[in-house]
Design a protein around this motif. Structure first.
Motif, PDB file in Angstrom:
ATOM      1  N   LYS A  74      -2.271   1.593   3.449  1.00  0.00           N
ATOM      2  CA  LYS A  74      -1.379   2.712   3.736  1.00  0.00           C
ATOM      3  C   LYS A  74      -1.530   3.191   5.179  1.00  0.00           C
ATOM      4  O   LYS A  74      -0.552   3.550   5.842  1.00  0.00           O
ATOM      5  N   ALA A  75      -2.762   3.178   5.660  1.00  0.00           N
ATOM      6  CA  ALA A  75      -2.994   3.592   7.046  1.00  0.00           C
ATOM      7  C   ALA A  75      -2.329   2.625   8.023  1.00  0.00           C
ATOM      8  O   ALA A  75      -1.736   3.029   9.031  1.00  0.00           O
ATOM      9  N   GLU A  76      -2.406   1.312   7.734  1.00  0.00           N
ATOM     10  CA  GLU A  76      -1.780   0.308   8.605  1.00  0.00           C
ATOM     11  C   GLU A  76      -0.264   0.436   8.582  1.00  0.00           C
ATOM     12  O   GLU A  76       0.402   0.337   9.619  1.00  0.00           O
TER      13      GLU A  76
ATOM     14  N   LYS B 144       2.155   1.185  11.820  1.00  0.00           N
ATOM     15  CA  LYS B 144       3.302   0.362  12.204  1.00  0.00           C
ATOM     16  C   LYS B 144       4.578   1.193  12.264  1.00  0.00           C
ATOM     17  O   LYS B 144       5.417   1.006  13.153  1.00  0.00           O
ATOM     18  N   TYR B 145       4.724   2.105  11.331  1.00  0.00           N
ATOM     19  CA  TYR B 145       5.915   2.951  11.317  1.00  0.00           C
ATOM     20  C   TYR B 145       5.987   3.810  12.580  1.00  0.00           C
ATOM     21  O   TYR B 145       7.027   3.927  13.223  1.00  0.00           O
ATOM     22  N   ARG B 146       4.818   4.406  12.922  1.00  0.00           N
ATOM     23  CA  ARG B 146       4.799   5.242  14.130  1.00  0.00           C
ATOM     24  C   ARG B 146       5.068   4.417  15.384  1.00  0.00           C
ATOM     25  O   ARG B 146       5.753   4.864  16.306  1.00  0.00           O
ATOM     26  N   ALA B 147       4.524   3.188  15.425  1.00  0.00           N
ATOM     27  CA  ALA B 147       4.741   2.318  16.589  1.00  0.00           C
ATOM     28  C   ALA B 147       6.213   1.953  16.730  1.00  0.00           C
ATOM     29  O   ALA B 147       6.784   1.989  17.829  1.00  0.00           O
ATOM     30  N   ASN B 148       6.842   1.586  15.612  1.00  0.00           N
ATOM     31  CA  ASN B 148       8.267   1.245  15.651  1.00  0.00           C
ATOM     32  C   ASN B 148       9.109   2.449  16.054  1.00  0.00           C
ATOM     33  O   ASN B 148      10.095   2.331  16.783  1.00  0.00           O
TER      34      ASN B 148
END
Length: 237
Positions: A33-35, A39-43
């Motif tokens: 969930k942390a990963e 990824k969501y924040r990076a995108n």
């Protein structure tokens, strides 16, 4: 049903993760969930950067389209008629001084010389930088063949950037050669459109960015000068 008469819910077994071949441990679930969150924040950050870039480009385009551009000549105007009168003593043939309306102006008027292979091969020429009523440019150049420079052919090719003639036209009884380079992808300097003619020892060139009608007006204005040219230049006149 339990022994005390209540219905008990069967606990759902943990879901098997295909990559692991077994259920996730609590630590593995938390890490996954942390990963996913990372990824969501990076995108989201990349998308925001692209959006900001698009907005900036759009703002620049709007500014370029809306801000008026000054196409006027920033050189101070000169009195080419007065300069032509003064220059006559140093020029071996009658100097062209076009008779044009007050809506025309000039930002340069002077005697120039080309760079020949030797000093004797130098071609002297009279130059006026004209600014038309539509704020376009026409350069009037009047070169002279002398007994030592071998003619103006090389000078003419240089002024016209070695472009080829495209037509001929008769203006006020004078035949001019046309060099229409408005559609060429090549760099032709100021020779987007040009006219040339010869009279006696003199070669005339009109070149620039003006309309055909404005070129015609300049050509008509110097007809008397063209017709007054001597067969040979008197050097040292």
């Amino acid at each position: 049903m339990s022994s005390n008469g209540t219905v008990s819910r069967r606990q759902k077994p943990p879901q098997v993760v295909a990559e692991l071949g077994r259920p996730e441990t609590p630590d593995e679930t938390a890490a996954r969930k942390a990963e996913n969150s990372r990824k969501y924040r990076a995108n989201k950050t990349i998308n925001n950067l692209w959006l900001s870039l698009i907005v900036c480009v759009a703002v620049v385009i709007v500014i370029v389209l809306l801000v008026p551009r000054d196409n006027t000549s920033h050189l101070p105007p000169v009195d080419y008629r007065s300069i032509a009168s003064s220059a006559q003593a140093a020029f071996p043939v009658p100097v062209a001084s076009p008779d044009l309306p007050s809506t025309w102006s000039a930002n340069a008027a002077e005697i120039r010389s080309s760079t020949g292979a030797t000093a004797a091969a130098t071609v002297p020429y009279w130059y006026i930088g004209l600014v038309t009523p539509s704020n376009a440019y026409i350069g009037l150049e009047q070169a002279v063949t002398t007994p030592t420079n071998g003619g103006t052919d090389a000078w003419l090719a240089e002024q016209l950037h070695d472009t080829a003639a495209t037509d001929t036209v008769t203006i006020d009884g004078v035949q001019w050669t046309v060099y229409d380079n408005r559609q060429t992808p090549n760099d032709v300097g100021n020779a987007s459109y040009a006219l040339s003619t010869q009279s006696g020892a003199t070669t005339y060139v009109l070149l620039g960015t003006a309309t055909t009608e404005e070129f015609t007006q300049v050509a008509e204005s110097i007809t008397p000068n063209i017709q007054s040219q001597p067969a040979t230049a008197v050097v040292g006149q």
